[in-house]
Design a protein around this motif. Structure first.
Motif, PDB file in Angstrom:
ATOM      1  N   LEU A 229       9.335 -37.852  55.467  1.00 23.77           N
ATOM      2  CA  LEU A 229       8.713 -38.808  54.561  1.00 23.77           C
ATOM      3  C   LEU A 229       9.697 -39.437  53.594  1.00 23.77           C
ATOM      4  N   ASP A 230      10.860 -38.795  53.387  1.00 28.44           N
ATOM      5  CA  ASP A 230      11.825 -39.358  52.443  1.00 28.44           C
ATOM      6  C   ASP A 230      13.035 -39.878  53.216  1.00 28.44           C
ATOM      7  N   SER A 231      14.139 -40.088  52.488  1.00 27.20           N
ATOM      8  CA  SER A 231      15.330 -40.691  53.096  1.00 27.20           C
ATOM      9  C   SER A 231      15.993 -39.718  54.068  1.00 27.20           C
ATOM     10  N   ASP A 232      16.979 -40.266  54.776  1.00 28.76           N
ATOM     11  CA  ASP A 232      17.679 -39.449  55.771  1.00 28.76           C
ATOM     12  C   ASP A 232      18.392 -38.288  55.109  1.00 28.76           C
ATOM     13  N   ARG A 233      18.526 -37.193  55.856  1.00 29.41           N
ATOM     14  CA  ARG A 233      19.228 -36.007  55.377  1.00 29.41           C
ATOM     15  C   ARG A 233      20.668 -36.043  55.860  1.00 29.41           C
ATOM     16  N   ASP A 234      21.629 -35.900  54.936  1.00 31.67           N
ATOM     17  CA  ASP A 234      23.028 -35.926  55.337  1.00 31.67           C
ATOM     18  C   ASP A 234      23.535 -34.571  55.812  1.00 31.67           C
TER      19      ASP A 234
ATOM     20  N   PRO B 180      24.113 -33.475  61.383  1.00 26.99           N
ATOM     21  CA  PRO B 180      25.024 -34.382  62.092  1.00 26.99           C
ATOM     22  C   PRO B 180      24.251 -35.248  63.072  1.00 26.99           C
ATOM     23  N   ASP B 181      24.740 -36.453  63.306  1.00 29.68           N
ATOM     24  CA  ASP B 181      24.158 -37.322  64.309  1.00 29.68           C
ATOM     25  C   ASP B 181      24.225 -36.637  65.672  1.00 29.68           C
ATOM     26  N   GLY B 182      23.134 -36.724  66.419  1.00 32.83           N
ATOM     27  CA  GLY B 182      23.089 -36.108  67.734  1.00 32.83           C
ATOM     28  C   GLY B 182      22.310 -34.809  67.789  1.00 32.83           C
ATOM     29  N   THR B 183      21.930 -34.279  66.619  1.00 27.28           N
ATOM     30  CA  THR B 183      21.144 -33.040  66.615  1.00 27.28           C
ATOM     31  C   THR B 183      19.659 -33.299  66.824  1.00 27.28           C
ATOM     32  N   GLY B 184      19.250 -34.573  66.783  1.00 21.23           N
ATOM     33  CA  GLY B 184      17.850 -34.907  66.933  1.00 21.23           C
ATOM     34  C   GLY B 184      17.073 -34.883  65.645  1.00 21.23           C
ATOM     35  N   LEU B 185      17.737 -34.586  64.497  1.00 20.53           N
ATOM     36  CA  LEU B 185      17.064 -34.465  63.208  1.00 20.53           C
ATOM     37  C   LEU B 185      17.677 -35.351  62.129  1.00 20.53           C
ATOM     38  N   SER B 186      18.672 -36.149  62.466  1.00 15.82           N
ATOM     39  CA  SER B 186      19.436 -36.864  61.453  1.00 15.82           C
ATOM     40  C   SER B 186      18.723 -38.097  60.903  1.00 15.82           C
ATOM     41  N   GLU B 187      17.653 -38.568  61.536  1.00 14.30           N
ATOM     42  CA  GLU B 187      16.944 -39.743  61.068  1.00 14.30           C
ATOM     43  C   GLU B 187      15.518 -39.366  60.670  1.00 14.30           C
ATOM     44  N   LYS B 188      14.783 -40.342  60.127  1.00  9.38           N
ATOM     45  CA  LYS B 188      13.422 -40.064  59.674  1.00  9.38           C
ATOM     46  C   LYS B 188      12.538 -39.549  60.807  1.00  9.38           C
ATOM     47  N   VAL B 189      12.626 -40.203  61.945  1.00  2.00           N
ATOM     48  CA  VAL B 189      11.851 -39.783  63.102  1.00  2.00           C
ATOM     49  C   VAL B 189      12.759 -38.977  64.022  1.00  2.00           C
ATOM     50  N   SER B 190      12.328 -37.803  64.364  1.00  2.00           N
ATOM     51  CA  SER B 190      13.158 -36.947  65.195  1.00  2.00           C
ATOM     52  C   SER B 190      13.008 -37.304  66.666  1.00  2.00           C
ATOM     53  N   ASP B 191      13.848 -36.705  67.472  1.00  2.00           N
ATOM     54  CA  ASP B 191      13.685 -36.819  68.917  1.00  2.00           C
ATOM     55  C   ASP B 191      12.442 -36.035  69.358  1.00  2.00           C
TER      56      ASP B 191
ATOM     57  N   ARG C  79      22.490 -29.177  80.442  1.00  2.00           N
ATOM     58  CA  ARG C  79      23.330 -30.291  80.007  1.00  2.00           C
ATOM     59  C   ARG C  79      22.957 -30.651  78.584  1.00  2.00           C
ATOM     60  N   LEU C  80      23.946 -30.655  77.706  1.00  2.00           N
ATOM     61  CA  LEU C  80      23.792 -31.095  76.326  1.00  2.00           C
ATOM     62  C   LEU C  80      24.542 -32.410  76.183  1.00  2.00           C
ATOM     63  N   ASN C  81      23.799 -33.487  76.000  1.00  2.00           N
ATOM     64  CA  ASN C  81      24.371 -34.824  75.902  1.00  2.00           C
ATOM     65  C   ASN C  81      24.075 -35.371  74.503  1.00  2.00           C
ATOM     66  N   ARG C  82      24.736 -34.796  73.484  1.00  2.00           N
ATOM     67  CA  ARG C  82      24.396 -35.102  72.096  1.00  2.00           C
ATOM     68  C   ARG C  82      25.364 -36.074  71.439  1.00  2.00           C
ATOM     69  N   ASP C  83      26.546 -36.263  72.036  1.00  2.00           N
ATOM     70  CA  ASP C  83      27.559 -37.177  71.491  1.00  2.00           C
ATOM     71  C   ASP C  83      27.952 -36.788  70.063  1.00  2.00           C
ATOM     72  N   ILE C  84      28.122 -35.495  69.831  1.00  2.00           N
ATOM     73  CA  ILE C  84      28.566 -35.021  68.523  1.00  2.00           C
ATOM     74  C   ILE C  84      30.056 -34.718  68.618  1.00  2.00           C
ATOM     75  N   THR C  85      30.857 -35.419  67.849  1.00  2.00           N
ATOM     76  CA  THR C  85      32.312 -35.230  67.901  1.00  2.00           C
ATOM     77  C   THR C  85      32.879 -34.702  66.600  1.00  2.00           C
ATOM     78  N   SER C  86      32.075 -34.632  65.539  1.00  2.00           N
ATOM     79  CA  SER C  86      32.596 -34.276  64.226  1.00  2.00           C
ATOM     80  C   SER C  86      32.477 -32.788  63.910  1.00  2.00           C
ATOM     81  N   VAL C  87      31.754 -32.044  64.715  1.00  2.00           N
ATOM     82  CA  VAL C  87      31.505 -30.626  64.426  1.00  2.00           C
ATOM     83  C   VAL C  87      31.920 -29.800  65.635  1.00  2.00           C
ATOM     84  N   GLU C  88      32.802 -28.806  65.420  1.00  2.00           N
ATOM     85  CA  GLU C  88      33.330 -28.047  66.552  1.00  2.00           C
ATOM     86  C   GLU C  88      32.291 -27.123  67.186  1.00  2.00           C
ATOM     87  N   ASP C  89      31.217 -26.787  66.471  1.00  2.00           N
ATOM     88  CA  ASP C  89      30.213 -25.859  67.007  1.00  2.00           C
ATOM     89  C   ASP C  89      29.183 -26.551  67.896  1.00  2.00           C
ATOM     90  N   LEU C  90      29.210 -27.876  67.997  1.00  2.00           N
ATOM     91  CA  LEU C  90      28.136 -28.603  68.670  1.00  2.00           C
ATOM     92  C   LEU C  90      28.679 -29.530  69.754  1.00  2.00           C
TER      93      LEU C  90
END
Length: 781
Positions: free
Chosen positions: A609-614, A617-628, A678-689
């Motif tokens: 309901l509020d703004s995006d959560r920083d 990370p992008d690609g986790t499915g939770l980074s925007e208001k509407v999730s995957d 297969r994990l196709n998340r396109d996450i490049t900034s975090v080594e754990d993902l």
């Protein structure tokens, strides 16, 4: 298929092969015959033309007449302490000249739990000898059985000389001999004997030869130590004599005996031909030791030992390996260390001091990073040691633990690997509800220590209130309230590569408040000839803003939206990150059950309901208001088919971000298993993902009753576009295996080929061949 008479008998009489204790009968008083005749009891003839060494099945069990036909046995001993024996027979005669009493036709002798059945029994009052002949079946008080054509007994109901006998033992084996005799001291001596713990019929009741047996010139049973000792013994496998067994002994009570174990043979790329042998030492029923030696053609020898001990408070085991050899730490084998001591220690145990208090511990240490893989002991890339003291009762839980990890990855610095000590957790549920809901309190603390790298200490206190009610319309409503206060201290934050994991150095505090309402509304009805349950679900979670990034993140890094955490109050896996803001999560579960079939489906999504959560990370499915979208579908047909599909779909274009299949089809003997991820998340900034793609497959095909062929493989399908750190072109086998095996009720053996495609130092890629053999109920010293 109609089983033979001998096979039907073997089905009715389960025999044990660990001794001949049934012959050690307690001495008693002279025979007290009980006159009178009973109606005949049916008997069958022993199969003819079989030598005792052929291990025949025992005769069909005699049909016991009703208690009205055979008088109940008198007390085993009379008032004077003398053994009493009752009998029943079709015909009873007496020869006054020879002073011999003869009972004929379905003769039954009983004394307590002992019994003897035969076609004919004669008793000489002059000598006190009882001779039973014709389809003799003698059962002792322990359920052990003797089958013979002729047995001599004393008037004290003790066995003497025996001919063409079969001993069927209650623990599951049989021992046959041409002749046998019981000595005055109670020792039983058998000549030209054969022993096996194998069944003589298959599951369909058809006859089969025993997989293995032991033939011996002489077998000695000594009741003082409950052991059967063989002299001149040989092991026969599928009828072929293959191995002498000097000094073989078997316990009559089914317990283990000190002795050599069957050797193993293996051929590997790293060590060449390997032959290993073990010696088992049984110190007591609760303590034993196994010592093993290994010889290699391409490496110095190695030794190992395992100690196991069961105490009155718990159990523990200690296993160690030791050798002295050269090692390599890179794939090119250029970084070489001189010959040095190498080994591995593994110890674990659990002790229950009181019904509430227990201690669990495990220690795993290796001398270097390639030892376990080179000697094919383990393929773990990290070894974890821990200790955990716990107290559990109906209302509370307490744990004080410590964890340490040794990395076996060649490119990772051990100084950067954390040690968690201590880890403390206490939880308590209040007796009385508050406002109708249950209240649970929690205290938790953690200290993360590294030789080089960030160090973090954490403590928090939490109170959670839960209330669950079912409305008149059938909705399941759950209300939750949570308050938590955290305090953190960290230093060396600059050593953490991922900025979002570092937090602020020094002291930081944080408060967490959460409120949630969860509503489920199940609908039940008929569908497609079965029963369906449709359960829509809606959840609202509200949390004020939390300064997450000011706090170090040690235990909540692997965040990814899945069906398992869709409705979780906090979708991070640990405590260091808490999802804040307000969100609505919605979805449904659908279940359909038909005879033999079951279908389950879950699908859901969340909206913030509020703004995006920083913090996501992008690609986790939770980074925007509407999730995957996330979901799971499972199909099951009896015990023959099970298919599970987990997935995550991109909310914008329905691209598959997570695609996971697990399928099993077949019976317990013939089956196939396939796993794909297969994990196709396109996450490049975090080594754990990082993205991954892999395939796992295994198959087993049974044939010819006890044989099977099997194979398996693990394949890395990740290419350089998905993970730039890899050199794979999109298809890289990791490990494959093929083999053939034989397994029945008393024998297991097989041959296996395995190929490793990845080298790790002196654990070289290549082929490994292994032969193994396991015999049940057998050991020799």
């Amino acid at each position: 298929m109609v089983p033979s008479r001998a096979n039907r008998i073997a089905n009715a009489t389960h025999l044990l092969g660990t001794g001949v204790a049934m012959l050690a009968l307690v001495a008693g008083a002279p025979l007290a015959a009980q006159e009178g005749a009973a109606t005949g009891t049916g008997t069958v003839e022993e199969p003819e033309g079989e030598s005792p060494s052929d291990l025949p099945a025992p005769p069909d069990p005699v049909v016991v007449p009703s208690q009205e036909d055979i008088p109940p046995p008198p007390p085993e001993f009379n008032e004077a302490g003398e053994r009493q024996i009752s009998f029943a027979a079709d015909i009873l005669s007496y020869d006054s000249d020879a002073d011999i009493t003869t009972a004929e036709g379905n003769v039954v002798l009983r004394s307590g739990d002992r019994s003897l059945r035969a076609d004919s029994v004669s008793w000489s009052q002059r000598t006190g000898v009882i001779v039973a002949s014709g389809n003799v079946r003698f059962v002792d008080e322990n359920g052990n059985q003797l089958y013979s054509e002729r047995v001599e007994l004393t008037d004290q109901f003790e066995a003497g000389a025996m001919d063409d006998l079969l001993l069927a033992l209650r623990q599951g084996g049989r021992l046959a001999a041409n002749r046998g005799v019981r000595e005055n001291d109670g020792t039983i001596a058998l000549e030209q004997a054969a022993y096996s713990a194998c069944a003589v019929t298959d599951p369909e009741g058809c006859g089969k030869e025993p997989s293995w047996r032991i033939t011996a010139e002489r077998v000695i049973y000594d009741p003082t130590d409950s052991k059967v000792r063989f002299k001149g013994a040989y092991l026969e496998l599928f009828g072929a004599r293959i191995l002498p067994l000097p000094g073989l002994s078997v316990r009559t009570d089914g317990g283990a005996v000190s002795g050599f174990l069957v050797p193993d043979l293996r051929i590997s790329e790293s060590n060449g031909v390997e032959v290993s042998g073990s010696y088992y030492v049984r110190f007591a029923d609760n303590r034993d030791l196994t010592v093993s030696a290994y010889a290699f053609t391409k490496a110095p020898p190695m030794v190992s030992a395992q100690w196991r001990h069961l105490t009155d408070k718990g159990a523990y085991q200690i296993t160690g390996y030791a050798t002295h050899s050269r090692r390599f730490t890179d794939a090119t084998r250029t970084d070489t260390f001189d010959s040095e001591p190498r080994g591995y220690l593994f110890a674990n145990g659990k002790f229950q001091f009181t019904p509430e208090w227990s201690l669990t511990s495990s220690i795993r240490l290796a001398s270097d990073r390639t030892f376990l893989r080179r000697y094919d002991i383990s393929r773990d890339d990290r070894l974890r040691s821990m200790v955990d003291l716990e107290r559990i009762d109906e209302k509370s839980y307490f744990s004080m633990a410590g964890w340490a990890t040794q990395t076996l990855r060649l490119g990772q610095d051990q100084d950067n690997v954390p040690v968690a000590l201590p880890v403390m957790d206490w939880r308590y549920r209040l007796d009385d509800p508050i406002a109708g809901g249950n209240v649970e309190l929690q205290l938790n603390s953690l200290a993360i220590i590294r030789k080089e790298g960030q160090e973090t200490e954490r403590a928090f206190a939490k109170a959670q209130w839960d209330l669950k009610r079912i409305t008149g319309l059938g909705q399941v409503v759950t209300l939750t309230g949570l308050l938590r206060g955290d305090i953190y201290h960290s230093d060396g934050n600059e050593f953490t590569e991922t900025a979002s994991y570092r937090g602020n150095p020094g002291w930081e505090t944080r408060g967490v408040a959460l409120g949630a309402i969860d509503v489920e509304w199940p609908f039940v009805g008929e569908f497609f000839g079965g029963e369906q349950v449709l359960t829509p679900r809606v959840q609202l979670v509200v949390t004020p803003d939390i300064k997450n990034l000011a706090i170090p993140n040690e235990d909540a890094r692997a965040i990814d939206l899945e069906d398992s955490n869709l409705f979780a109050l906090n979708r991070f896996p640990g405590y260091d990150r808490v999802e804040d803001g307000a969100r609505v999560t919605y979805g449904f579960d659908w279940k359909l059950r038909r005879p033999g079939w079951e279908l389950l489906t879950t699908l859901g999504q969340s909206y913030r309901l509020d703004s995006d959560r920083d913090i996501f990370p992008d690609g986790t499915g939770l980074s925007e208001k509407v999730s995957d979208f996330v979901g799971r579908t499972q199909i099951r047909y009896r015990d023959f088919l099970k298919l599970t599909h987990r997935y995550r779909l991109d909310k914008d274009n329905f691209a598959v971000r997570r695609n996971e299949f697990d399928a099993t089809i077949g019976s317990s003997r013939t089956y196939a298993e396939v796993g794909y991820l297969r994990l196709n998340r396109d996450i490049t900034s975090v080594e754990d993902l990082q993205d991954r793609e892999e395939l796992r497959a295994a198959v087993r095909v049974a044939f010819a009753d006890y044989w099977s062929a099997f194979g398996s493989g693990v394949f890395n399908l990740t290419d350089r576009e998905e993970d730039p750190t890899l050199s794979s072109d999109g298809f890289q086998p990791i490990r494959t295996r093929l083999g053939i095996a034989y397994q029945d009720d008393c024998l297991e053996m097989g041959a296996t080929w395995r190929r490793d495609y990845v080298s790790a130092g002196d654990a070289r890629r290549g082929d490994t061949f292994q032969l193994y053999l396991s015999l049940k109920n057998l050991g020799f010293r």
